[in-house]
Design a protein around this motif. Structure first.
Motif, PDB file in Angstrom:
ATOM      1  N   TYR A 138       0.837  -1.201   0.000  1.00  0.00           N
ATOM      2  CA  TYR A 138       0.000   0.000   0.000  1.00  0.00           C
ATOM      3  C   TYR A 138       0.873   1.253   0.000  1.00  0.00           C
ATOM      4  O   TYR A 138       0.623   2.205  -0.735  1.00  0.00           O
ATOM      5  CB  TYR A 138      -0.907   0.052   1.227  1.00  0.00           C
ATOM      6  N   ALA A 139       1.900   1.263   0.855  1.00  0.00           N
ATOM      7  CA  ALA A 139       2.798   2.420   0.930  1.00  0.00           C
ATOM      8  C   ALA A 139       3.508   2.630  -0.404  1.00  0.00           C
ATOM      9  O   ALA A 139       3.642   3.768  -0.880  1.00  0.00           O
ATOM     10  CB  ALA A 139       3.806   2.233   2.056  1.00  0.00           C
ATOM     11  N   PHE A 140       3.944   1.547  -1.023  1.00  0.00           N
ATOM     12  CA  PHE A 140       4.581   1.620  -2.339  1.00  0.00           C
ATOM     13  C   PHE A 140       3.631   2.262  -3.348  1.00  0.00           C
ATOM     14  O   PHE A 140       4.016   3.180  -4.081  1.00  0.00           O
ATOM     15  CB  PHE A 140       4.997   0.212  -2.780  1.00  0.00           C
ATOM     16  N   SER A 141       2.380   1.817  -3.366  1.00  0.00           N
ATOM     17  CA  SER A 141       1.417   2.379  -4.322  1.00  0.00           C
ATOM     18  C   SER A 141       1.130   3.849  -4.015  1.00  0.00           C
ATOM     19  O   SER A 141       0.942   4.652  -4.929  1.00  0.00           O
ATOM     20  CB  SER A 141       0.132   1.551  -4.366  1.00  0.00           C
ATOM     21  N   GLN A 142       1.122   4.210  -2.743  1.00  0.00           N
ATOM     22  CA  GLN A 142       0.887   5.611  -2.377  1.00  0.00           C
ATOM     23  C   GLN A 142       2.040   6.496  -2.864  1.00  0.00           C
ATOM     24  O   GLN A 142       1.810   7.590  -3.381  1.00  0.00           O
ATOM     25  CB  GLN A 142       0.700   5.758  -0.868  1.00  0.00           C
ATOM     26  N   LEU A 143       3.261   6.016  -2.717  1.00  0.00           N
ATOM     27  CA  LEU A 143       4.405   6.779  -3.224  1.00  0.00           C
ATOM     28  C   LEU A 143       4.315   6.947  -4.738  1.00  0.00           C
ATOM     29  O   LEU A 143       4.598   8.024  -5.268  1.00  0.00           O
ATOM     30  CB  LEU A 143       5.720   6.096  -2.839  1.00  0.00           C
ATOM     31  N   LEU A 144       3.920   5.903  -5.429  1.00  0.00           N
ATOM     32  CA  LEU A 144       3.744   6.011  -6.882  1.00  0.00           C
ATOM     33  C   LEU A 144       2.634   6.999  -7.238  1.00  0.00           C
ATOM     34  O   LEU A 144       2.788   7.791  -8.172  1.00  0.00           O
ATOM     35  CB  LEU A 144       3.442   4.640  -7.491  1.00  0.00           C
ATOM     36  N   ALA A 145       1.536   6.971  -6.484  1.00  0.00           N
ATOM     37  CA  ALA A 145       0.420   7.897  -6.743  1.00  0.00           C
ATOM     38  C   ALA A 145       0.858   9.349  -6.563  1.00  0.00           C
ATOM     39  O   ALA A 145       0.368  10.241  -7.257  1.00  0.00           O
ATOM     40  CB  ALA A 145      -0.758   7.576  -5.820  1.00  0.00           C
ATOM     41  N   GLU A 146       1.790   9.560  -5.643  1.00  0.00           N
ATOM     42  CA  GLU A 146       2.301  10.908  -5.384  1.00  0.00           C
ATOM     43  C   GLU A 146       3.502  11.243  -6.264  1.00  0.00           C
ATOM     44  O   GLU A 146       4.156  12.266  -6.072  1.00  0.00           O
ATOM     45  CB  GLU A 146       2.670  11.048  -3.902  1.00  0.00           C
ATOM     46  N   GLU A 147       3.764  10.373  -7.239  1.00  0.00           N
ATOM     47  CA  GLU A 147       4.861  10.548  -8.194  1.00  0.00           C
ATOM     48  C   GLU A 147       6.219  10.673  -7.515  1.00  0.00           C
ATOM     49  O   GLU A 147       7.090  11.437  -7.935  1.00  0.00           O
ATOM     50  CB  GLU A 147       4.585  11.721  -9.136  1.00  0.00           C
ATOM     51  N   LYS A 148       6.406   9.901  -6.465  1.00  0.00           N
ATOM     52  CA  LYS A 148       7.679   9.840  -5.745  1.00  0.00           C
ATOM     53  C   LYS A 148       8.370   8.526  -6.118  1.00  0.00           C
ATOM     54  O   LYS A 148       8.545   7.634  -5.298  1.00  0.00           O
ATOM     55  CB  LYS A 148       7.451   9.928  -4.241  1.00  0.00           C
ATOM     56  N   GLU A 149       8.752   8.419  -7.394  1.00  0.00           N
ATOM     57  CA  GLU A 149       9.301   7.174  -7.915  1.00  0.00           C
ATOM     58  C   GLU A 149      10.594   6.774  -7.214  1.00  0.00           C
ATOM     59  O   GLU A 149      10.819   5.600  -6.941  1.00  0.00           O
ATOM     60  CB  GLU A 149       9.533   7.265  -9.429  1.00  0.00           C
ATOM     61  N   GLN A 150      11.465   7.746  -6.932  1.00  0.00           N
ATOM     62  CA  GLN A 150      12.730   7.425  -6.269  1.00  0.00           C
ATOM     63  C   GLN A 150      12.478   6.830  -4.879  1.00  0.00           C
ATOM     64  O   GLN A 150      13.092   5.836  -4.499  1.00  0.00           O
ATOM     65  CB  GLN A 150      13.618   8.666  -6.175  1.00  0.00           C
ATOM     66  N   ALA A 151      11.556   7.419  -4.133  1.00  0.00           N
ATOM     67  CA  ALA A 151      11.220   6.898  -2.809  1.00  0.00           C
ATOM     68  C   ALA A 151      10.557   5.522  -2.932  1.00  0.00           C
ATOM     69  O   ALA A 151      10.830   4.620  -2.128  1.00  0.00           O
ATOM     70  CB  ALA A 151      10.305   7.868  -2.064  1.00  0.00           C
ATOM     71  N   ALA A 152       9.696   5.353  -3.941  1.00  0.00           N
ATOM     72  CA  ALA A 152       9.037   4.062  -4.156  1.00  0.00           C
ATOM     73  C   ALA A 152      10.074   2.980  -4.453  1.00  0.00           C
ATOM     74  O   ALA A 152       9.997   1.866  -3.920  1.00  0.00           O
ATOM     75  CB  ALA A 152       8.021   4.164  -5.292  1.00  0.00           C
ATOM     76  N   ASN A 153      11.048   3.318  -5.281  1.00  0.00           N
ATOM     77  CA  ASN A 153      12.110   2.355  -5.590  1.00  0.00           C
ATOM     78  C   ASN A 153      12.927   2.030  -4.339  1.00  0.00           C
ATOM     79  O   ASN A 153      13.274   0.869  -4.108  1.00  0.00           O
ATOM     80  CB  ASN A 153      13.015   2.890  -6.696  1.00  0.00           C
ATOM     81  N   HIS A 154      13.237   3.048  -3.538  1.00  0.00           N
ATOM     82  CA  HIS A 154      13.990   2.813  -2.306  1.00  0.00           C
ATOM     83  C   HIS A 154      13.202   1.910  -1.353  1.00  0.00           C
ATOM     84  O   HIS A 154      13.786   1.021  -0.727  1.00  0.00           O
ATOM     85  CB  HIS A 154      14.330   4.139  -1.614  1.00  0.00           C
ATOM     86  N   LEU A 155      11.897   2.137  -1.271  1.00  0.00           N
ATOM     87  CA  LEU A 155      11.063   1.281  -0.424  1.00  0.00           C
ATOM     88  C   LEU A 155      11.236  -0.177  -0.841  1.00  0.00           C
ATOM     89  O   LEU A 155      11.432  -1.048   0.000  1.00  0.00           O
ATOM     90  CB  LEU A 155       9.600   1.705  -0.509  1.00  0.00           C
ATOM     91  N   LEU A 156      11.170  -0.438  -2.143  1.00  0.00           N
ATOM     92  CA  LEU A 156      11.323  -1.811  -2.622  1.00  0.00           C
ATOM     93  C   LEU A 156      12.739  -2.334  -2.382  1.00  0.00           C
ATOM     94  O   LEU A 156      12.919  -3.445  -1.874  1.00  0.00           O
ATOM     95  CB  LEU A 156      10.990  -1.908  -4.109  1.00  0.00           C
ATOM     96  N   GLU A 157      13.736  -1.542  -2.744  1.00  0.00           N
ATOM     97  CA  GLU A 157      15.126  -1.994  -2.677  1.00  0.00           C
ATOM     98  C   GLU A 157      15.601  -2.257  -1.254  1.00  0.00           C
ATOM     99  O   GLU A 157      16.365  -3.194  -1.026  1.00  0.00           O
ATOM    100  CB  GLU A 157      16.057  -0.941  -3.308  1.00  0.00           C
TER     101      GLU A 157
END
Length: 188
Positions: free
Chosen positions: A116-135
């Motif tokens: 959910y947090a990953f999708s929220q970061l993507l919705a807010e166009e925070k791709e770098q943070a979304a990638n960091h969350l995954l990595e």
């Protein structure tokens, strides 16, 4: 596309669904090649009671959990929820303005909640943070978690789901060219 899929997949590991609702979601995910027809077929033969029991056992902590869905269980030496890795993850979420307040006293590093947090970061166009969350916060422990879940689940549907979602996550990591951090894991 990843945003909506991550929300749906997260819900499968966090929210209690009725069987008919699950079938609709799984059929949609199968049409997008996120889950296999084998996973859909495994769901269709389950009773409502079996699904409810397995969900409680696998994701809510009913009895001895064969594959706990919280990152800190795998990332912290003491294998506890609310461990140091949870505190670190909580700080990461806060730094990006994300609150996962579910109204329950539970760690934010639950597998479904993390998606959910990953999708929220993507919705807010925070791709770098979304990638960091995954990595850093999800994939280092999620792949071993899903492997464990596929082997230890008391339900063939959840075993098949774990296999398919592991494949999906590995595909995302490849597509996004992620560098998964090699973190020390504490596995049995």
């Amino acid at each position: 596309m990843i945003l909506n899929t991550a929300k749906l997949v997260g819900s499968l590991f966090y929210e209690r669904w009725k069987k008919q609702e699950l079938i609709q979601v799984l059929v949609a995910l199968a049409e997008e090649n996120i889950v296999s027809q084998q996973c859909v077929d495994a769901l269709e033969v389950q009773s409502e009671e079996s699904l409810e029991h397995s969900f409680s056992h696998l994701f809510e902590g009913l009895g001895d959990m064969p594959a706990p869905p919280w990152g800190s269980v795998y990332l912290d030496k003491d294998r506890v929820v609310f461990g140091e890795s949870t505190v670190e993850y909580r700080a990461f979420l806060k730094s990006h303005g994300i609150s996962l307040d579910t109204g329950l006293r539970e760690p934010e590093d639950q597998f479904g909640l993390t998606l959910y947090a990953f999708s929220q970061l993507l919705a807010e166009e925070k791709e770098q943070a979304a990638n960091h969350l995954l990595e850093y916060h999800l994939l280092p422990w999620a792949i071993p978690y899903l492997e464990l879940l596929s082997k230890k689940a008391d339900n063939v549907f959840y075993s098949a789901l774990a296999v398919d979602i592991k494949t999906w996550l590995v595909g995302i990591a490849s597509d996004l060219q992620l560098n998964i951090v090699n973190r020390k894991l504490y596995l049995d």
